[in-house]
Design an enzyme around this catalytic site. Structure first.
Site, mmCIF file in Angstrom:
data_model
loop_
_atom_site.group_PDB
_atom_site.id
_atom_site.type_symbol
_atom_site.label_atom_id
_atom_site.label_comp_id
_atom_site.label_asym_id
_atom_site.label_seq_id
_atom_site.Cartn_x
_atom_site.Cartn_y
_atom_site.Cartn_z
ATOM 1 N N SER A 23 -28.988 -37.146 14.633
ATOM 2 C CA SER A 23 -29.860 -36.148 14.002
ATOM 3 C C SER A 23 -29.351 -34.730 14.227
ATOM 4 C CB SER A 23 -31.292 -36.301 14.509
ATOM 5 O OG SER A 23 -31.313 -36.414 15.921
ATOM 6 N N SER A 52 -24.087 -31.385 19.120
ATOM 7 C CA SER A 52 -23.281 -30.161 19.013
ATOM 8 C C SER A 52 -23.909 -29.139 18.073
ATOM 9 C CB SER A 52 -21.878 -30.505 18.506
ATOM 10 O OG SER A 52 -21.178 -31.223 19.479
ATOM 11 N N ALA A 56 -23.760 -24.524 17.872
ATOM 12 C CA ALA A 56 -22.786 -23.812 17.033
ATOM 13 C C ALA A 56 -23.104 -22.322 17.046
ATOM 14 C CB ALA A 56 -22.814 -24.364 15.615
ATOM 15 N N GLN A 57 -22.102 -21.534 17.346
ATOM 16 C CA GLN A 57 -22.336 -20.098 17.548
ATOM 17 C C GLN A 57 -21.799 -19.269 16.388
ATOM 18 O OE1 GLN A 57 -20.367 -19.101 21.240
ATOM 19 N NE2 GLN A 57 -21.848 -20.195 22.504
ATOM 20 N N GLU A 122 -13.184 -14.869 10.853
ATOM 21 C CA GLU A 122 -12.686 -15.557 12.050
ATOM 22 C C GLU A 122 -11.219 -15.882 11.839
ATOM 23 O OE1 GLU A 122 -15.314 -18.871 12.760
ATOM 24 O OE2 GLU A 122 -16.691 -17.653 13.929
ATOM 25 N N HIS A 240 -10.597 -25.505 21.929
ATOM 26 C CA HIS A 240 -11.053 -24.120 21.763
ATOM 27 C C HIS A 240 -10.494 -23.298 22.920
ATOM 28 C CE1 HIS A 240 -13.577 -20.637 21.114
ATOM 29 N NE2 HIS A 240 -14.023 -21.180 19.987
ATOM 30 N N ARG A 286 -6.236 -20.921 16.452
ATOM 31 C CA ARG A 286 -6.824 -21.432 17.692
ATOM 32 C C ARG A 286 -5.842 -22.215 18.562
ATOM 33 N NH1 ARG A 286 -12.706 -23.831 16.356
ATOM 34 N NH2 ARG A 286 -13.319 -21.683 16.031
ATOM 35 N N HIS A 347 -12.791 -29.327 21.806
ATOM 36 C CA HIS A 347 -13.881 -28.712 21.030
ATOM 37 C C HIS A 347 -14.280 -29.528 19.806
ATOM 38 C CE1 HIS A 347 -16.352 -25.474 19.524
ATOM 39 N NE2 HIS A 347 -15.637 -25.360 18.411
ATOM 40 N N GLU A 371 -19.053 -34.759 12.141
ATOM 41 C CA GLU A 371 -17.843 -34.770 12.976
ATOM 42 C C GLU A 371 -17.296 -36.174 13.215
ATOM 43 O OE1 GLU A 371 -18.012 -31.975 16.208
ATOM 44 O OE2 GLU A 371 -16.229 -32.833 17.158
ATOM 45 N N ARG A 382 -8.551 -27.701 12.157
ATOM 46 C CA ARG A 382 -9.721 -27.244 11.402
ATOM 47 C C ARG A 382 -9.785 -25.726 11.353
ATOM 48 N NH1 ARG A 382 -15.205 -25.864 13.029
ATOM 49 N NH2 ARG A 382 -14.488 -26.154 15.156
HETATM 50 P P1 FAD Z 1 -24.059 -33.566 16.246
HETATM 51 O O1 FAD Z 1 -24.744 -32.305 15.925
HETATM 52 O O2 FAD Z 1 -23.293 -33.607 17.519
HETATM 53 O O3 FAD Z 1 -25.166 -34.702 16.262
HETATM 54 C C1 FAD Z 1 -24.855 -36.005 16.671
HETATM 55 C C2 FAD Z 1 -26.137 -36.794 16.779
HETATM 56 O O4 FAD Z 1 -25.842 -38.174 16.989
HETATM 57 C C3 FAD Z 1 -27.020 -36.381 17.948
HETATM 58 O O5 FAD Z 1 -28.350 -36.417 17.492
HETATM 59 C C4 FAD Z 1 -26.780 -37.481 18.981
HETATM 60 O O6 FAD Z 1 -27.850 -37.684 19.861
HETATM 61 C C5 FAD Z 1 -26.627 -38.671 18.049
HETATM 62 N N1 FAD Z 1 -25.911 -39.822 18.622
HETATM 63 C C6 FAD Z 1 -24.641 -39.876 19.075
HETATM 64 N N2 FAD Z 1 -24.349 -41.121 19.507
HETATM 65 C C7 FAD Z 1 -25.456 -41.880 19.310
HETATM 66 C C8 FAD Z 1 -25.797 -43.231 19.567
HETATM 67 N N3 FAD Z 1 -24.936 -44.098 20.136
HETATM 68 N N4 FAD Z 1 -27.032 -43.663 19.247
HETATM 69 C C9 FAD Z 1 -27.946 -42.819 18.698
HETATM 70 N N5 FAD Z 1 -27.687 -41.517 18.461
HETATM 71 C C10 FAD Z 1 -26.457 -41.055 18.750
HETATM 72 N N6 FAD Z 1 -18.819 -25.552 13.827
HETATM 73 C C11 FAD Z 1 -18.928 -24.580 12.897
HETATM 74 O O7 FAD Z 1 -18.736 -24.832 11.708
HETATM 75 N N7 FAD Z 1 -19.284 -23.325 13.272
HETATM 76 C C12 FAD Z 1 -19.517 -22.969 14.558
HETATM 77 O O8 FAD Z 1 -19.845 -21.820 14.851
HETATM 78 C C13 FAD Z 1 -19.385 -23.965 15.554
HETATM 79 N N8 FAD Z 1 -19.611 -23.683 16.864
HETATM 80 C C14 FAD Z 1 -19.592 -24.691 17.777
HETATM 81 C C15 FAD Z 1 -19.940 -24.410 19.097
HETATM 82 C C16 FAD Z 1 -19.986 -25.435 20.022
HETATM 83 C C17 FAD Z 1 -20.349 -25.140 21.440
HETATM 84 C C18 FAD Z 1 -19.669 -26.764 19.632
HETATM 85 C C19 FAD Z 1 -19.716 -27.877 20.636
HETATM 86 C C20 FAD Z 1 -19.310 -27.040 18.334
HETATM 87 C C21 FAD Z 1 -19.269 -26.007 17.388
HETATM 88 N N9 FAD Z 1 -18.946 -26.266 16.059
HETATM 89 C C22 FAD Z 1 -19.045 -25.276 15.131
HETATM 90 C C23 FAD Z 1 -18.723 -27.638 15.610
HETATM 91 C C24 FAD Z 1 -20.014 -28.178 14.975
HETATM 92 O O9 FAD Z 1 -21.118 -27.670 15.684
HETATM 93 C C25 FAD Z 1 -20.061 -29.684 14.986
HETATM 94 O O10 FAD Z 1 -18.881 -30.216 14.477
HETATM 95 C C26 FAD Z 1 -21.223 -30.185 14.124
HETATM 96 O O11 FAD Z 1 -22.419 -29.544 14.478
HETATM 97 C C27 FAD Z 1 -21.373 -31.684 14.278
HETATM 98 O O12 FAD Z 1 -22.549 -32.078 13.622
HETATM 99 P P2 FAD Z 1 -22.913 -33.622 13.554
HETATM 100 O O13 FAD Z 1 -24.208 -33.708 12.838
HETATM 101 O O14 FAD Z 1 -21.769 -34.368 13.044
HETATM 102 O O15 FAD Z 1 -23.066 -34.049 15.101
HETATM 103 C C1 SIN Z 2 -16.802 -20.436 17.704
HETATM 104 O O1 SIN Z 2 -17.837 -19.792 17.543
HETATM 105 O O2 SIN Z 2 -15.802 -19.984 18.296
HETATM 106 C C2 SIN Z 2 -16.737 -21.838 17.232
HETATM 107 C C3 SIN Z 2 -16.570 -21.837 15.782
HETATM 108 C C4 SIN Z 2 -16.127 -23.177 15.309
HETATM 109 O O3 SIN Z 2 -15.928 -24.090 16.105
HETATM 110 O O4 SIN Z 2 -15.958 -23.314 14.101
#
Ligand code: FAD
Ligand code: SIN
Length: 546
Positions: A23, A52, A56-57, A122, A240, A286, A347, A371, A382
């Site tokens: 989610s 994650s 996201a910042q 960026e 990162h 990066r 990252h 992701e 990326r």
């Molecule tokens: P997530 O948001 O990680 O969600 C995964 C979900 O799956 C969670 O709800 C988790 O509980 C659930 N899950 C996992 N395994 C299981 C399981 N076995 N059973 C049930 N549930 C499970 N990207 C950008 O584009 N811009 C940014 O500024 C940026 N900043 C970032 C900063 C940080 C600190 C990080 C860590 C990442 C950043 N990224 C950024 C990358 C980006 O945030 C992620 O790639 C993206 O949010 C991933 O989204 P998602 O929905 O795929 O996964």
């Molecule tokens: C960051 O804010 O530096 C992360 C941005 C990203 O992972 O895309």
């Protein structure tokens, strides 16, 4: 196909049309769309918002005007070093603006400047196209809006604290649901579904240094692989450059946007060093910045370098980076006055479960977005802030494909009889392993041998040690934590195998033993697929695909 074997479970949760695992941005966006066509269950390990996405910042990259779409495409492909799938990149940049507009229509409050939205730049973007919210809290705002929207849809059923162990296949090899562990009671239940969307996020926890939250354990990659799905581009892990480095303090991201605003990297002697590595200095790509920091750490014998924002002014820092300022202060660093100790960290996973442009994996009935998926958008590296956009765009695309796929499932399919656990979980032998100790050694080994700088020798050592740990833990998984450890080991093994196959440096994958020769297939993707062996899953088979 992997070995299959029946599995006894306690109760069957009610069948749904669509099962969404995760989610974050991808899972929520997919569920919102799917709810138009049927009953959706969202499964989340732990609490709903954790993942994650909320951390996201920097922001979300999106072309502010029609004429920027082509440039956004070019920048993405350039960053990906010739390994992006151009068709999916085109989808990302062309459909991105509609996805962001949709969020705005649903109530997202992106930061404004003057009469319009604020767009920042960026690294490796040729234009200002990063939208942000709350200064440095973009992910939290996007998740807030998606959660609000999804909570209002009555066809969505929520199951927090439900850990998905494995995917279920029917006798035709079609994904038919998932096997789920209730974290509170320990009960195992199959959840039958006509189509399943993996949206489980990344795998940064595989490494001892990471910006990712504890939930990023590569579960989706491991369970997809066990179910027979192709995984692709696993060697491409983005590190990162700047995660907070303070022993006994959680690792925390210091956004690239800080360098975009003028932050300076200094080694422990106080010297600004980036100009020695790249003409763009702090805003170089990066991977170059991460390797430069790594090198400075080796040269000075230190475990970190510093990020310096003190010259930007306290008022500006507090207004532009309120979350970072407050978090560092909580850890006793006043970033308006002090240098911030930083070190690179794992990252983002460019690789993952292979999907086509509609989010379909190689297993019928199984889809992936966010992701965990490898759409080919990122290639070998990326472009910053493209992943939130990818999650939104491809999760929306999954909807039509999953609905079409679900329509092919016979109405009279008897789930209870046909559910087959994708992986044969064998009986434990010998004494129980010290899982946490193994995990600690594994994460260090991944950081040292399969991290920012790799070599054939280091990778071969890693592969053989990881295979030993795999054999020790695989039949001892009973709790969520134990399953996560095995999943991390599986995903780490796939990264190491792919990294060994790719003998040359490209993008985020750097080989210190690169001879400069380019094998004929260097522009191809490495795909790995589980093969059935007597003991269960064997190391991946390599299929090269353009
Ligand atoms: P997530 O948001 O990680 O969600 C995964 C979900 O799956 C969670 O709800 C988790 O509980 C659930 N899950 C996992 N395994 C299981 C399981 N076995 N059973 C049930 N549930 C499970 N990207 C950008 O584009 N811009 C940014 O500024 C940026 N900043 C970032 C900063 C940080 C600190 C990080 C860590 C990442 C950043 N990224 C950024 C990358 C980006 O945030 C992620 O790639 C993206 O949010 C991933 O989204 P998602 O929905 O795929 O996964
Ligand atoms: C960051 O804010 O530096 C992360 C941005 C990203 O992972 O895309």
């Amino acid at each position: 196909m992997p070995a299959q074997r029946s599995h006894t479970t306690r109760k069957t949760l009610s069948a749904v049309d669509f099962l969404v695992i995760g989610s974050g941005v991808a899972g929520l966006r997919a569920a919102i769309g799917l709810s138009r066509a049927g009953r959706v269950m969202i499964l989340t390990k732990g609490i709903t918002a954790e993942g994650s996405s909320i951390y996201a910042q920097g922001g979300v990259a999106v072309a502010p005007e029609e004429e920027d779409i082509a440039l956004h495409r070019e920048d993405t492909i350039r960053a990906g070093k010739g390994l992006c799938r151009e068709e999916t990149v085109q989808v990302l940049v062309a459909e991105g603006p509609a996805r962001i507009q949709e969020l705005i229509d649903w109530g997202a409050r992106f930061d404004r400047e003057g009469t319009g939205y604020a767009f920042a730049r960026e690294a490796a973007h040729s234009r200002d196209r990063i939208m942000r919210a709350g200064g440095d809290a973009t992910g939290t705002e996007i998740v807030r809006v998606l959660l609000k929207r999804a909570r209002g849809l009555r066809r969505i059923v929520w199951n927090d604290h439900h850990f998905t162990i494995d995917l279920l296949l029917d006798r035709n090899g079609r994904c038919a649901g998932a096997l789920v562990l209730d974290e509170a009671s320990g009960a195992l239940s199959p959840v039958p579904a006509k189509a399943v969307v993996l949206a489980t996020g990344g795998a940064g926890q595989i490494y001892s240094r990471t910006t990712n939250p504890p939930s990023a354990t590569g579960d989706g990659i491991a369970m997809g692989y066990r179910a027979g799905a192709l995984v692709e581009d696993m060697e491409f892990v983005q590190f990162h450059p700047t995660a907070l480095y303070m022993p006994a303090t959680p690792q925390f991201l210091l956004s690239e946007a800080m360098r975009g605003e003028g932050a300076i990297l200094r080694n422990v002697k106080g010297e600004a060093f980036m100009k020695r590595y790249h003409e763009l200095a702090e805003v170089a790509p990066r991977d170059i910045v991460s390797r430069a920091i790594w090198n400075e750490m080796q040269l000075t014998g230190a475990r970190h370098v510093y990020l310096d924002v003190t010259h930007l002014g306290a008022d500006f820092i507090k207004a532009r980076f309120p979350t970072i300022y407050a978090t560092c202060l909580r850890y006793d660093v006043d970033i308006t006055e002090e240098l911030i100790p930083v070190c690179p960290g794992a990252h983002y996973m460019m690789g993952g479960v292979w999907t086509d442009v509609h989010g379909a994996t190689s297993v019928p009935g199984l889809f992936a977005a966010g992701e965990v998926a490898c759409t080919g958008v990122h290639g070998a590296n990326r472009l910053a802030s493209n992943s939130l956009l990818e999650g939104l765009v491809f999760a929306a695309r999954v909807v039509d494909a999953a609905v079409e796929s679900a329509a092919k499932v016979p109405k009279d399919r008897s789930y209870a009889e046909q559910l087959v656990v994708a992986n044969g979980h064998g009986s434990p032998k010998g004494s129980s392993p010290d899982m946490e100790k193994i995990l600690n050694s594994f994460r260090r080994l991944m950081w040292e041998n399969v991290g920012i700088i790799r070599s054939g020798e280091g990778l071969r050592t890693a592969i053989s040690r990881v295979a030993e740990w795999d054999a020790q833990v695989k039949n001892w998984c009973r709790t969520r934590r134990e399953w996560e450890i095995w999943n991390m080991i599986t995903a780490g093994r796939l990264i190491a195998v792919a990294a060994l196959h790719r003998t040359h440096s490209v993008g985020a994958h750097f080989r210190s033993d690169d001879t400069g020769e380019r094998p004929v297939e260097w522009e191809q993707h490495i795909q790995l697929e589980a093969v059935a062996g007597e003991g269960g899953i064997e190391p991946g088979r390599r299929i090269l695909k353009t």
